[in-house]
Structure formats: structure tokens, C-alpha cells
Design a protein around this motif. Structure first.
Motif, PDB file in Angstrom:
ATOM      1  N   THR A  31      24.828  38.230  39.746  1.00 27.24           N
ATOM      2  CA  THR A  31      23.802  38.913  38.932  1.00 27.24           C
ATOM      3  C   THR A  31      24.059  40.413  38.868  1.00 27.24           C
ATOM      4  OG1 THR A  31      22.354  39.179  40.863  1.00 27.24           O
ATOM      5  CG2 THR A  31      22.077  37.182  39.554  1.00 27.24           C
ATOM      6  N   GLY A  32      25.250  40.831  39.248  1.00 24.00           N
ATOM      7  CA  GLY A  32      25.534  42.259  39.385  1.00 24.00           C
ATOM      8  C   GLY A  32      25.936  42.951  38.107  1.00 24.00           C
ATOM      9  N   GLY A  33      25.026  43.089  37.194  1.00 20.37           N
ATOM     10  CA  GLY A  33      25.299  43.878  35.998  1.00 20.37           C
ATOM     11  C   GLY A  33      25.892  43.044  34.886  1.00 20.37           C
ATOM     12  N   GLU A  34      25.170  42.920  33.788  1.00 23.76           N
ATOM     13  CA  GLU A  34      25.626  42.078  32.677  1.00 23.76           C
ATOM     14  C   GLU A  34      26.938  42.572  32.099  1.00 23.76           C
ATOM     15  OE1 GLU A  34      23.700  40.056  28.640  1.00 23.76           O
ATOM     16  OE2 GLU A  34      22.562  41.501  29.827  1.00 23.76           O
ATOM     17  N   ASP A  35      27.082  43.885  31.949  1.00 23.28           N
ATOM     18  CA  ASP A  35      28.317  44.428  31.391  1.00 23.28           C
ATOM     19  C   ASP A  35      29.499  44.200  32.326  1.00 23.28           C
ATOM     20  OD1 ASP A  35      27.050  45.195  29.127  1.00 23.28           O
ATOM     21  OD2 ASP A  35      27.299  47.346  29.400  1.00 23.28           O
ATOM     22  N   HIS A  36      29.278  44.337  33.621  1.00 24.52           N
ATOM     23  CA  HIS A  36      30.368  44.130  34.570  1.00 24.52           C
ATOM     24  C   HIS A  36      30.838  42.680  34.554  1.00 24.52           C
ATOM     25  CE1 HIS A  36      29.519  47.921  37.237  1.00 24.52           C
ATOM     26  NE2 HIS A  36      30.027  48.200  36.057  1.00 24.52           N
ATOM     27  N   ILE A  37      29.902  41.749  34.523  1.00 21.17           N
ATOM     28  CA  ILE A  37      30.266  40.332  34.449  1.00 21.17           C
ATOM     29  C   ILE A  37      31.031  40.051  33.162  1.00 21.17           C
ATOM     30  CG2 ILE A  37      29.325  38.000  34.163  1.00 21.17           C
ATOM     31  CD1 ILE A  37      27.031  38.868  36.028  1.00 21.17           C
ATOM     32  N   ALA A  38      30.509  40.563  32.049  1.00 19.90           N
ATOM     33  CA  ALA A  38      31.149  40.321  30.758  1.00 19.90           C
ATOM     34  C   ALA A  38      32.544  40.914  30.700  1.00 19.90           C
ATOM     35  CB  ALA A  38      30.283  40.894  29.640  1.00 19.90           C
ATOM     36  N   SER A  39      32.716  42.112  31.243  1.00 22.67           N
ATOM     37  CA  SER A  39      34.032  42.757  31.185  1.00 22.67           C
ATOM     38  C   SER A  39      35.051  42.009  32.030  1.00 22.67           C
ATOM     39  CB  SER A  39      33.925  44.223  31.623  1.00 22.67           C
ATOM     40  OG  SER A  39      33.547  44.335  32.982  1.00 22.67           O
ATOM     41  N   LEU A  40      34.642  41.520  33.202  1.00 17.90           N
ATOM     42  CA  LEU A  40      35.555  40.737  34.035  1.00 17.90           C
ATOM     43  C   LEU A  40      35.965  39.452  33.328  1.00 17.90           C
ATOM     44  CD1 LEU A  40      33.803  41.202  37.505  1.00 17.90           C
ATOM     45  CD2 LEU A  40      36.096  42.016  36.907  1.00 17.90           C
ATOM     46  N   ALA A  41      35.004  38.829  32.650  1.00 22.90           N
ATOM     47  CA  ALA A  41      35.308  37.596  31.925  1.00 22.90           C
ATOM     48  C   ALA A  41      36.256  37.862  30.766  1.00 22.90           C
ATOM     49  CB  ALA A  41      34.004  36.972  31.425  1.00 22.90           C
ATOM     50  N   TYR A  42      35.983  38.918  29.987  1.00 27.04           N
ATOM     51  CA  TYR A  42      36.854  39.276  28.870  1.00 27.04           C
ATOM     52  C   TYR A  42      38.288  39.517  29.349  1.00 27.04           C
ATOM     53  CZ  TYR A  42      33.714  39.938  24.859  1.00 27.04           C
ATOM     54  OH  TYR A  42      32.873  39.743  23.798  1.00 27.04           O
ATOM     55  N   ARG A  63      28.200  44.455  22.104  1.00 28.40           N
ATOM     56  CA  ARG A  63      29.306  45.275  22.615  1.00 28.40           C
ATOM     57  C   ARG A  63      28.933  45.851  23.970  1.00 28.40           C
ATOM     58  NH1 ARG A  63      31.089  49.240  17.871  1.00 28.40           N
ATOM     59  NH2 ARG A  63      32.670  49.752  19.425  1.00 28.40           N
ATOM     60  N   LEU A  64      29.920  45.976  24.837  1.00 26.54           N
ATOM     61  CA  LEU A  64      29.681  46.443  26.202  1.00 26.54           C
ATOM     62  C   LEU A  64      29.652  47.962  26.249  1.00 26.54           C
ATOM     63  CD1 LEU A  64      32.050  44.051  28.176  1.00 26.54           C
ATOM     64  CD2 LEU A  64      29.803  43.603  27.191  1.00 26.54           C
ATOM     65  N   SER A  65      28.808  48.496  27.125  1.00 25.91           N
ATOM     66  CA  SER A  65      28.728  49.946  27.291  1.00 25.91           C
ATOM     67  C   SER A  65      29.598  50.429  28.441  1.00 25.91           C
ATOM     68  CB  SER A  65      27.268  50.371  27.534  1.00 25.91           C
ATOM     69  OG  SER A  65      26.752  49.746  28.693  1.00 25.91           O
ATOM     70  N   GLN A  66      29.963  49.535  29.362  1.00 26.13           N
ATOM     71  CA  GLN A  66      30.824  49.921  30.479  1.00 26.13           C
ATOM     72  C   GLN A  66      31.612  48.709  30.970  1.00 26.13           C
ATOM     73  OE1 GLN A  66      28.589  51.026  34.016  1.00 26.13           O
ATOM     74  NE2 GLN A  66      26.821  49.805  33.370  1.00 26.13           N
ATOM     75  N   TRP A  67      32.764  48.988  31.553  1.00 26.51           N
ATOM     76  CA  TRP A  67      33.637  47.941  32.062  1.00 26.51           C
ATOM     77  C   TRP A  67      33.861  48.140  33.553  1.00 26.51           C
ATOM     78  CZ3 TRP A  67      37.329  44.577  29.143  1.00 26.51           C
ATOM     79  CH2 TRP A  67      36.902  44.372  27.829  1.00 26.51           C
ATOM     80  N   HIS A  68      33.936  47.041  34.280  1.00 26.56           N
ATOM     81  CA  HIS A  68      34.198  47.100  35.717  1.00 26.56           C
ATOM     82  C   HIS A  68      35.638  47.569  35.952  1.00 26.56           C
ATOM     83  CE1 HIS A  68      34.543  45.875  39.920  1.00 26.56           C
ATOM     84  NE2 HIS A  68      33.225  45.716  39.923  1.00 26.56           N
ATOM     85  N   PRO A  69      35.868  48.387  36.989  1.00 22.88           N
ATOM     86  CA  PRO A  69      37.250  48.847  37.259  1.00 22.88           C
ATOM     87  C   PRO A  69      38.249  47.701  37.413  1.00 22.88           C
ATOM     88  CG  PRO A  69      35.680  50.118  38.545  1.00 22.88           C
ATOM     89  CD  PRO A  69      34.892  49.025  37.881  1.00 22.88           C
ATOM     90  N   VAL A  70      37.829  46.606  38.032  1.00 24.37           N
ATOM     91  CA  VAL A  70      38.742  45.475  38.192  1.00 24.37           C
ATOM     92  C   VAL A  70      39.091  44.868  36.837  1.00 24.37           C
ATOM     93  CG1 VAL A  70      39.017  43.163  39.185  1.00 24.37           C
ATOM     94  CG2 VAL A  70      37.950  44.979  40.527  1.00 24.37           C
ATOM     95  N   ALA A  71      38.144  44.906  35.899  1.00 26.01           N
ATOM     96  CA  ALA A  71      38.437  44.430  34.551  1.00 26.01           C
ATOM     97  C   ALA A  71      39.533  45.270  33.918  1.00 26.01           C
ATOM     98  CB  ALA A  71      37.171  44.460  33.690  1.00 26.01           C
ATOM     99  N   GLY A  72      39.481  46.574  34.141  1.00 24.01           N
ATOM    100  CA  GLY A  72      40.536  47.447  33.632  1.00 24.01           C
ATOM    101  C   GLY A  72      41.895  47.099  34.221  1.00 24.01           C
TER     102      GLY A  72
END
Length: 388
Positions: free
Chosen positions: A233-244, A283-292
Motif C-alpha cells: 500500500t506504499g504509494g500508488e505512484d510508486h507501485i505503478a512505476s515499479l510495475a511499469y 499519468r504518474l507524478s513520481q517514480w520510485h528510484p528502483v523503477a528508474g
């Protein structure tokens, strides 16, 4: 199993809901429901009422879906998730028939979607993306702003041998291929690449470093899987960015395994794409560093090219197994979010990826860091307990 009378009631509710045959209207259109299987019926209706008026249905698909959701509850049926616009457009019957007549091995829309996604995953910026498409033999047409002619607002792609009856190229905009292949969505992803994003900054790894590239990608995917399991549940954008980012890694790995013609991994990659897209094009406003990190590794894998030896294959299979862990954990998250279509896609991708990876690893040389199927299950179980 529903009885004939129950199906008759369902059909009457649907045609009334869409407005073509309201209850109690003797002059409504004539319609018939045909049941030729246990699990569905077909409804055929005229569009002219008995009083001679033409029926112009409005938002009939939305109305029919709303009625279907209500009927699912009333009859205790499996409840399908609401429309979320995360699925890519399927080829129409006309496209399928045309491809069959022309003897094409693949429907142009499907081929173009795969080529565009491959180029998007490998590219580091917009110019690189367009260059890769052209190098793959794809025709590209840019769309410019009507207000600022110098501003590119979109693109369309076509195949040199795919024409209309008048001889014009058949064009497909990015959004007609998949919701996340529009130019604004792609620009957002390229903008999240860490470090150097110039075309010259992404070089093909030497053959002896290709295995290491997959191992580094596996380590990043492992971090992504653990993040999804430990904090679902740790941040919708972070979850989405990791999935993308995981979807990009899987797409580039599938190309490394199977090449341009695709295969089972490529098909699973498309299934997983459905699971990672944000509903209604959010659209996402932020991405998790691991996603990068995963995005960067995806582009390195694309630059590395096809697998060339057993070490490459074993390392790539370890990566596929880690992505199956991400898909498994994402399925749990999607279920908790009540995004049922995406949960189903993630679960299907997780099962197929794990099957391919574990079966292939049993015949491959022993990897440096083995991963068991039990590890995949335990990671998913931790996330499931957190959602309970």
C-alpha cells in the motif's frame, strides 16, 4: 448454469437498459436472443421501431455493462470488473479477414504494437524512438499542434505493404495500439530515465558482459518484488512505476529470447502490460528510484541483443523468474484495489512466467544465485497476509 427463462429475463433487461426496447413499450424494436452455449447468449435487434421511428442508441455499451454488473449480483454470477481502459485495442473482424485474405502471418495492428513497444522500451528519448521505428521498417508520421506548428503532439505508424483499397497507407496512432503508447505517456517514461539520456549514452554491452547485465537486472527486479511484497500500500505512484518498469524489463527480455517474430514470452509480456497500465490513462507524478533502475536495465538488455550462450540464457531465466514474483505480488495488490481485469492479467502472467522459467532452468546450467518456486510463493504469501 442459468435456465432458459433466466436467460430470457437477462436479455430483456439488457435491451431495456440500452433503450432499444423499454419495458412495456409495444412499439419497441423487435429483437431475438439466441442461446447456443451454456455460458452466453447473442442478442440481435432491428433499429427501426414498430411505429416507424429509427432508434439511435446512445452510450449503449456503457449502459449494457452497467446492466450486466447489476445482473451479476442479482443472479450470484462471477462479477467482472468495471471498464478501466487498460486493455489494448483488439483487431476488428475486418482487420482479421483482410489479413487472412492477404495471407499475412500476423495482423498489422498486432505487429505494429509489438514493434512500437520494442522501440519505446529500447529508446532513451523521442528521437531515438523514431529512429528505431524507421530502422525496423515501420513508417512514421508525426502529428503537429494546430496552435504551434513546430510542436509535435503525437505520431502514427504504418507498414509499407499495408494499404487501403485506394492505395493509401493504413495509419495507427499510438493510442490505437495501446493506452500507454501515446506520445505523452512515452515522453513521461523517457523523462524518468536516471543518468545520461542521450542516444550516445546507451552502448551495446560486450558479449562477456551480457550475462552480467541480466544479473544486475535480476538484482533490481528482486528489489522491486520485495518492495511490492513488503509495502503493497506504499504509494500508488510508486507501485505503478515499479510495475511499469518491470513490464519494460520483461518486454526487452522477451525480445532477447525470441527476436522480432515473438513467441510465448512476448505473448506473456503483452498480458502483463494490461496488468501494469493505469486506469483511464492516469499519468504518474513520481517514480520510485528502483523503477528508474529497472528502466535503465531494460534499455541495457535491449542494447545487448539476442542471447548467445548458456550463461546468458540461465541469467535471463533468473530475471524472468524475478519478474514472475513482481507479477504475483502485483496480482495481490490489484485484487486489493478491486481492479479485477488487471489482477487476472497479472496472475496469468505470473503463472506462465514461473512455468517457463522453472521448466527451462531445470535444463539449464546451474545459476550463480538460484531462486526456487518456493521463494516466489513465500514472497506473494507475505504480501497476501499484509492485505488480509
Amino acid at each position: 448454469m442459468l435456465t432458459d427463462s433466466q436467460w430470457a429475463h437477462i436479455a430483456a433487461e439488457i435491451v431495456a437498459a440500452v433503450g432499444i426496447a423499454p419495458h412495456g413499450d409495444p412499439d419497441a424494436v423487435r429483437w431475438v436472443a439466441v442461446r447456443h452455449a451454456d455460458d452466453h447468449i447473442h442478442i440481435v435487434a432491428t433499429l427501426v421501431r414498430q411505429d416507424g421511428e429509427t432508434v439511435w442508441a446512445w452510450n449503449e455499451r456503457i449502459k449494457a455493462q452497467a446492466a450486466a454488473r447489476d445482473l451479476e449480483q442479482r443472479y450470484g454470477l462471477y462479477q467482472v470488473g468495471p471498464v478501466d481502459n487498460t486493455s489494448h485495442r483488439r483487431p476488428t473482424a475486418a482487420e482479421q479477414n483482410k489479413s487472412h485474405r492477404q495471407g499475412r502471418p500476423e495482423i498489422p495492428r498486432n505487429k505494429l504494437r509489438r514493434e512500437v513497444r520494442t522501440a519505446a522500451v529500447a529508446a532513451v528519448d523521442e528521437d531515438d524512438f523514431l529512429s528505431r521505428l524507421q530502422s525496423a521498417g515501420v513508417l512514421v508520421r508525426l502529428r503537429h499542434s494546430t496552435i504551434n506548428p513546430d510542436e509535435v503532439t503525437g505520431y502514427a505508424v504504418g507498414l509499407p505493404d499495408h494499404h487501403t483499397s485506394s492505395g493509401d497507407t493504413v495509419w495507427y496512432g499510438g493510442g490505437r495500439l495501446a493506452p500507454d503508447l501515446t506520445l505523452p505517456q512515452l515522453r513521461q517514461r523517457w523523462g524518468m530515465l536516471p543518468g545520461t539520456t542521450s542516444r550516445g549514452g546507451m552502448r551495446r554491452p560486450e558479449a562477456r558482459h551480457r550475462t552480467d547485465t541480466f544479473r544486475r537486472a535480476t538484482a533490481a527486479a528482486d528489489r522491486g518484488a520485495r518492495l511490492l511484497a513488503e509495502d503493497p500500500t506504499g504509494g500508488e505512484d510508486h507501485i505503478a512505476s515499479l510495475a511499469y518498469a518491470a513490464a519494460d524489463v520483461l518486454a526487452s527480455t522477451a525480445r532477447a529470447f525470441e527476436g522480432r517474430r515473438g513467441g510465448p514470452l512476448t505473448d506473456i509480456s503483452e498480458t502483463f502490460d494490461r496488468a501494469v497500465r493505469e486506469p483511464h490513462g492516469r499519468r504518474l507524478s513520481q517514480w520510485h528510484p528502483v523503477a528508474g533502475q529497472l528502466l535503465s536495465m531494460s534499455r541495457l538488455i535491449s542494447a545487448a541483443g539476442r542471447l548467445s550462450n548458456d550463461d546468458d540464457t540461465a541469467a535471463a531465466l533468473q530475471l524472468v523468474l524475478r519478474v514472475s514474483m513482481i507479477a504475483n505480488n502485483l496480482a495481490i495488490i490489484r485484487e486489493a484495489q478491486d481492479r479485477l481485469h488487471q489482477a487476472s492479467a497479472a496472475r496469468l502472467a505470473a503463472d506462465r512466467l514461473q512455468t517457463i522459467a522453472t521448466a527451462s532452468l531445470s535444463h539449464a546450467p546451474a545459476p550463480a544465485v538460484p531462486v526456487s518456486a518456493a521463494t516466489v510463493r513465500s514472497t506473494g504469501e507475505r504480501a497476501s497476509r499484509r492485505n488480509a
